[in-house]
Design an enzyme around this catalytic site. Structure first.
Site, PDB file in Angstrom:
ATOM      1  N   ASP A   4       7.173  42.985  -3.661  1.00  0.00           N
ATOM      2  CA  ASP A   4       7.627  43.297  -5.011  1.00  0.00           C
ATOM      3  C   ASP A   4       9.075  43.800  -4.932  1.00  0.00           C
ATOM      4  O   ASP A   4       9.643  43.884  -3.838  1.00  0.00           O
ATOM      5  CB  ASP A   4       6.678  44.286  -5.686  1.00  0.00           C
ATOM      6  CG  ASP A   4       6.648  45.650  -4.999  1.00  0.00           C
ATOM      7  OD1 ASP A   4       7.063  45.729  -3.821  1.00  0.00           O
ATOM      8  OD2 ASP A   4       6.199  46.629  -5.627  1.00  0.00           O
ATOM      9  N   SER A  42       9.294  49.184  -9.679  1.00  0.00           N
ATOM     10  CA  SER A  42       8.308  48.522  -8.835  1.00  0.00           C
ATOM     11  C   SER A  42       8.029  47.102  -9.315  1.00  0.00           C
ATOM     12  O   SER A  42       8.920  46.272  -9.344  1.00  0.00           O
ATOM     13  CB  SER A  42       7.039  49.367  -8.770  1.00  0.00           C
ATOM     14  OG  SER A  42       6.174  48.928  -7.755  1.00  0.00           O
ATOM     15  N   ASP A  92      10.640  46.612  -4.977  1.00  0.00           N
ATOM     16  CA  ASP A  92      11.009  47.766  -4.155  1.00  0.00           C
ATOM     17  C   ASP A  92      10.331  47.756  -2.789  1.00  0.00           C
ATOM     18  O   ASP A  92      10.454  48.703  -2.029  1.00  0.00           O
ATOM     19  CB  ASP A  92      10.761  49.078  -4.892  1.00  0.00           C
ATOM     20  CG  ASP A  92       9.280  49.355  -5.138  1.00  0.00           C
ATOM     21  OD1 ASP A  92       8.520  48.391  -5.353  1.00  0.00           O
ATOM     22  OD2 ASP A  92       8.879  50.533  -5.119  1.00  0.00           O
ATOM     23  N   ASP A  98       7.276  47.948  -1.532  1.00  0.00           N
ATOM     24  CA  ASP A  98       6.163  48.776  -1.059  1.00  0.00           C
ATOM     25  C   ASP A  98       4.826  48.046  -1.195  1.00  0.00           C
ATOM     26  O   ASP A  98       3.811  48.507  -0.671  1.00  0.00           O
ATOM     27  CB  ASP A  98       6.123  50.138  -1.754  1.00  0.00           C
ATOM     28  CG  ASP A  98       5.925  50.059  -3.261  1.00  0.00           C
ATOM     29  OD1 ASP A  98       5.887  48.939  -3.816  1.00  0.00           O
ATOM     30  OD2 ASP A  98       5.810  51.129  -3.901  1.00  0.00           O
TER      31      ASP A  98
END
Length: 460
Positions: free
Chosen positions: A250, A106, A252, A254
């Site tokens: 970010d 993340s 990833d 999300d």
């Protein structure tokens, strides 16, 4: 070097001693434990597990180990390649799989990686299920398949487009209005999978975009957490006056943050608030965010006649509460938008499409939209932990000291004053205590947070 096992998955730095970091031996162990858990849990008759990863430098190494281990456990693997976390979540349900593993740390820096574990619904494992995985790993209580029952490997990189198609099909995504608005946006994709999928989404919406840090090398151009101090490049680009909106994700994808047309931060906390205001105007109902999120969501929810509820930090805690109160939207103040009409997971693609729809229908500038929302300021501080720090004792002492105030201890300690609040909790992803505080101004919020931090320092 660090290895953290929590509700957010198995996360650690790459390299070092087995048992201390996220290294090949431990990747095999935790993947084997996960495969054993989902087979024993019997929540799905499928023999397939989906694997997706962000563009981290270590991702290819981790992916190979994860896929091989799953096949060694007898599971068929659908490798969806470079993909966002929400894409991988959707791929689980689209494939009818038994579960999924997302290889991403993340917002953590480049030396980190992690295994995020999903159930058959494409949602993160509950704390109880996660604890079962850890117990299986601790005992190494797993058996590998014989040569006649090894799993098979399939590569399918179509899910990014399928994710975009699903977003475009949402009832509140007003693609026609967005196209007519002729928006120009600048995107900071932080050298990861956002650079692959966001241009596809924005092109589908008829939005002209320039992408900064778009090559998915995993060698991040700056600290990947989408906070103002890390975003000087795109903020300077926005000050040129050439764009209507700045979009930051970010690694990833999300988490989602916006930047106003004049280069000022929209406010990471206000991503969810703005999207919720739009959703609630069309579909009134209840909302949920975590304890560390702004009061503005509560205010907006009540304005539209709904009820707001708070959950412990962690996506699965928020989604569990959302199901409990039948929330129409929820998420986290770190820029995480969870929209059940799509799926129960933080999804920056959904957030972008809904925000642009709201902006297109409303008209005007992004800064003008921000001015319509309740105005609070959050200070985000941290206390680095040492191996000897007794976090539980610290939190219990803080709770006692402020017993005359409204205190919530479902996740750390949150102290609610009439006109402000402060929340202390041990991070699920880093060896720190997070200290979030909110007040009418950033100065007042920061002062409150630092007062509480001094209390903690005095106790150590």
């Amino acid at each position: 070097m660090t290895l953290i096992k929590s509700i957010s998955g198995i996360r650690g730095t790459i390299g070092g001693l087995a048992g201390d970091t996220l290294n090949p031996l431990d990747i095999v162990k935790f993947t084997s434990a996960y495969a054993t858990f989902i087979r024993r849990a019997g929540q799905s008759s499928s023999n397939t597990v989906v694997v997706g990863r962000d563009a981290r430098i270590s991702g290819e190494m981790v992916r190979g180990i994860v896929c091989g281990t799953l096949m060694g456990m007898g599971y068929d693997v659908v490798d969806i390649g470079l993909a966002t976390t929400p894409t991988t979540e959707l791929a689980v349900t689209m494939s009818g799989a038994a579960g999924g593993i997302i290889i991403t740390a993340s917002h953590n820096p480049r030396q980190w990686n992690a295994l995020k574990l999903l159930n058959h619904l494409g949602e993160f494992l509950t704390k109880e299920d996660g604890n079962q995985v850890l117990a299986i790993a601790e005992k190494e209580d797993f058996t590998y398949a014989d040569v006649d029952h090894l799993g098979h490997y399939t590569n399918d990189e179509s899910f990014g487009q399928r994710h975009v198609d699903a977003v475009m099909a949402l009832s509140l995504v007003d693609a026609e209005a967005v196209r007519k608005a002729h928006f120009r946006v600048c995107v900071d994709a932080i050298n990861s999978v956002g650079g692959i999928v966001l241009p596809v989404l924005l092109n589908s919406l008829g939005v002209e975009c320039k992408v900064l840090n778009g090559e998915p090398t995993g060698d991040f151009a700056h600290n990947p957490e989408p906070l103002e101090r890390n975003l000087t490049g795109i903020m300077e680009e926005m000050r040129s006056g050439a764009y209507d909106l700045g979009i930051v994700v970010d690694p990833d994808v999300d988490r989602l943050a916006f930047i106003c047309e004049d280069g000022r931060m929209f406010g990471e906390e206000y991503t969810l608030v703005a999207v919720a205001d739009y959703v609630l105007a069309h579909t009134p109902g209840n909302t949920v965010s975590n304890l560390s999120s702004t009061r503005a969501l509560r205010d907006v929810t009540e304005k539209h006649g709904g009820q707001y509820a708070a959950a412990a930090v962690g996506e699965v805690n928020v989604t569990t509460k959302m199901k409990e109160v039948n929330a129409v939207i929820g998420g986290e103040g770190n820029g995480g938008v969870i929209y059940p009409e799509s799926h129960y997971g933080r999804d920056a693609l959904v957030g972008i499409a809904l925000f642009l729809s709201s902006l297109a229908q409303r008209g005007g500038k992004v800064s003008e939209l921000r001015a319509t929302l309740p105005d609070y300021a959050i200070a985000k501080n941290r206390i680095d932990l040492t191996p000897s720090t007794d976090v539980d004792a610290i939190l219990e002492r803080v709770k006692e000291m402020f017993a005359d105030q409204q205190v919530n201890d479902i996740d750390g300690v949150k102290i609610d004053f009439p006109d402000k609040w402060v929340h202390l909790r041990k991070s699920n992803t880093e060896p720190i205590i997070r200290v979030y505080s909110e007040a009418a101004t950033i100065e007042a919020a920061d002062e409150l947070g630092k007062q509480i931090m001094q209390v903690v320092y005095d106790m150590q």
